[in-house]
Design a protein around this motif. Structure first.
Motif, PDB file in Angstrom:
ATOM      1  N   ASN A   4       2.208   8.242 -15.597  1.00  0.00           N
ATOM      2  CA  ASN A   4       2.040   7.269 -16.330  1.00  0.00           C
ATOM      3  C   ASN A   4       0.687   6.690 -16.237  1.00  0.00           C
ATOM      4  O   ASN A   4       0.593   6.150 -14.969  1.00  0.00           O
ATOM      5  CB  ASN A   4       2.778   6.015 -16.238  1.00  0.00           C
ATOM      6  CG  ASN A   4       2.679   5.174 -17.218  1.00  0.00           C
ATOM      7  OD1 ASN A   4       1.773   4.592 -17.756  1.00  0.00           O
ATOM      8  ND2 ASN A   4       4.110   4.512 -17.563  1.00  0.00           N
ATOM      9  N   ASN A   5      -0.363   6.787 -17.012  1.00  0.00           N
ATOM     10  CA  ASN A   5      -1.805   5.953 -16.772  1.00  0.00           C
ATOM     11  C   ASN A   5      -1.981   4.550 -16.373  1.00  0.00           C
ATOM     12  O   ASN A   5      -2.698   4.015 -15.451  1.00  0.00           O
ATOM     13  CB  ASN A   5      -2.616   6.295 -17.937  1.00  0.00           C
ATOM     14  CG  ASN A   5      -3.755   7.175 -17.667  1.00  0.00           C
ATOM     15  OD1 ASN A   5      -3.987   7.963 -16.677  1.00  0.00           O
ATOM     16  ND2 ASN A   5      -4.834   7.426 -18.770  1.00  0.00           N
ATOM     17  N   ALA A   6      -0.765   3.949 -16.976  1.00  0.00           N
ATOM     18  CA  ALA A   6      -0.892   2.498 -16.745  1.00  0.00           C
ATOM     19  C   ALA A   6      -0.399   2.123 -15.273  1.00  0.00           C
ATOM     20  O   ALA A   6      -1.128   1.378 -14.677  1.00  0.00           O
ATOM     21  CB  ALA A   6       0.019   1.945 -17.663  1.00  0.00           C
ATOM     22  N   VAL A   7       0.440   3.001 -14.782  1.00  0.00           N
ATOM     23  CA  VAL A   7       1.059   2.810 -13.398  1.00  0.00           C
ATOM     24  C   VAL A   7      -0.141   3.238 -12.313  1.00  0.00           C
ATOM     25  O   VAL A   7      -0.505   2.621 -11.662  1.00  0.00           O
ATOM     26  CB  VAL A   7       2.150   3.797 -12.988  1.00  0.00           C
ATOM     27  CG1 VAL A   7       2.597   3.732 -11.455  1.00  0.00           C
ATOM     28  CG2 VAL A   7       3.234   3.315 -13.849  1.00  0.00           C
ATOM     29  N   VAL A   8      -1.148   4.307 -12.576  1.00  0.00           N
ATOM     30  CA  VAL A   8      -2.081   4.592 -11.776  1.00  0.00           C
ATOM     31  C   VAL A   8      -3.211   3.652 -11.984  1.00  0.00           C
ATOM     32  O   VAL A   8      -3.505   3.212 -10.840  1.00  0.00           O
ATOM     33  CB  VAL A   8      -2.455   6.186 -12.293  1.00  0.00           C
ATOM     34  CG1 VAL A   8      -3.731   6.541 -11.485  1.00  0.00           C
ATOM     35  CG2 VAL A   8      -1.478   7.086 -12.070  1.00  0.00           C
ATOM     36  N   LEU A  67       0.943  -1.081  -0.005  1.00  0.00           N
ATOM     37  CA  LEU A  67       0.034   0.050   0.033  1.00  0.00           C
ATOM     38  C   LEU A  67       0.882   1.360  -0.024  1.00  0.00           C
ATOM     39  O   LEU A  67       0.500   2.265  -0.553  1.00  0.00           O
ATOM     40  CB  LEU A  67      -1.184  -0.194   1.266  1.00  0.00           C
ATOM     41  CG  LEU A  67      -2.152  -0.739   1.047  1.00  0.00           C
ATOM     42  CD1 LEU A  67      -2.890  -0.955   2.253  1.00  0.00           C
ATOM     43  CD2 LEU A  67      -3.269  -0.727  -0.075  1.00  0.00           C
ATOM     44  N   LEU A  68       2.137   1.244   0.519  1.00  0.00           N
ATOM     45  CA  LEU A  68       3.007   2.225   0.478  1.00  0.00           C
ATOM     46  C   LEU A  68       3.483   2.694  -0.766  1.00  0.00           C
ATOM     47  O   LEU A  68       3.434   4.095  -1.130  1.00  0.00           O
ATOM     48  CB  LEU A  68       4.231   1.830   1.470  1.00  0.00           C
ATOM     49  CG  LEU A  68       5.160   3.071   1.757  1.00  0.00           C
ATOM     50  CD1 LEU A  68       4.515   4.534   2.128  1.00  0.00           C
ATOM     51  CD2 LEU A  68       6.462   2.635   2.634  1.00  0.00           C
ATOM     52  N   VAL A  69       3.932   1.531  -1.399  1.00  0.00           N
ATOM     53  CA  VAL A  69       4.333   1.660  -3.046  1.00  0.00           C
ATOM     54  C   VAL A  69       3.122   2.156  -3.601  1.00  0.00           C
ATOM     55  O   VAL A  69       3.283   3.051  -4.779  1.00  0.00           O
ATOM     56  CB  VAL A  69       4.804   0.113  -3.607  1.00  0.00           C
ATOM     57  CG1 VAL A  69       4.965   0.159  -5.038  1.00  0.00           C
ATOM     58  CG2 VAL A  69       5.942  -0.124  -2.708  1.00  0.00           C
ATOM     59  N   VAL A  70       1.972   1.506  -3.613  1.00  0.00           N
ATOM     60  CA  VAL A  70       0.625   1.876  -4.308  1.00  0.00           C
ATOM     61  C   VAL A  70       0.520   3.518  -3.860  1.00  0.00           C
ATOM     62  O   VAL A  70      -0.083   4.300  -5.040  1.00  0.00           O
ATOM     63  CB  VAL A  70      -0.410   1.337  -3.927  1.00  0.00           C
ATOM     64  CG1 VAL A  70      -1.887   1.755  -4.364  1.00  0.00           C
ATOM     65  CG2 VAL A  70      -0.294  -0.192  -4.690  1.00  0.00           C
ATOM     66  N   ALA A  71       0.552   4.105  -2.801  1.00  0.00           N
ATOM     67  CA  ALA A  71       0.453   5.341  -2.428  1.00  0.00           C
ATOM     68  C   ALA A  71       1.242   6.297  -3.383  1.00  0.00           C
ATOM     69  O   ALA A  71       0.706   7.164  -3.957  1.00  0.00           O
ATOM     70  CB  ALA A  71       0.351   5.673  -0.986  1.00  0.00           C
ATOM     71  N   GLY A  72       2.562   6.038  -3.396  1.00  0.00           N
ATOM     72  CA  GLY A  72       3.352   6.594  -4.256  1.00  0.00           C
ATOM     73  C   GLY A  72       3.014   6.703  -5.823  1.00  0.00           C
ATOM     74  O   GLY A  72       3.173   7.429  -6.558  1.00  0.00           O
TER      75      GLY A  72
END
Length: 125
Positions: free
Chosen positions: A26-30, A15-20
């Protein structure tokens, strides 16, 4: 009942990684971050249901599933949001059956397991 001991530290780190990742250009990352958020929190809904908590306990994590759906809708359109969210809910349901250990059902007077763990519902006899 509950989750394996390694689950919560791993989930917190992810979740920490996802928050960043939510701040990526990059739309794919989001979208990948939103998929994780939807799956994680849909799993939270299943977690409460499997443990026999009151159904309203699943409303808190469900809010985050709706938020992930909304962000995905804004970024990629409603069709992608619906498909991604449904896929995440299916994955979360499957993982919940594997990872969540339901509580042992207590026995009633006749020696049959009681399947309702709700504190608001009478035991099934």
């Amino acid at each position: 009942g509950g989750m394996p001991s390694w689950f919560w530290p791993l989930a917190g780190a992810l979740l920490l990684v996802v928050a960043g990742a939510n701040f990526s250009n990059n739309n794919a990352v989001v979208l990948a971050a939103q998929a994780y958020i939807a799956a994680f929190h849909a799993g939270g809904v299943f977690y409460h249901l499997i443990l026999g908590h009151h159904p309203a306990a699943g409303c808190a994590p469900a809010v985050f599933v709706v938020m992930a759906f909304s962000v995905t809708w804004l970024r990629a359109g409603v069709l992608v949001a619906v498909v991604e969210t449904l896929a995440c809910i299916i994955v979360a349901g499957g993982l919940s059956k594997i990872l969540v250990t339901p509580p042992a059902a207590p026995l009633n007077d006749t020696g049959v397991g009681i399947t309702s763990e709700s504190h608001l519902l009478p035991p099934i006899r």
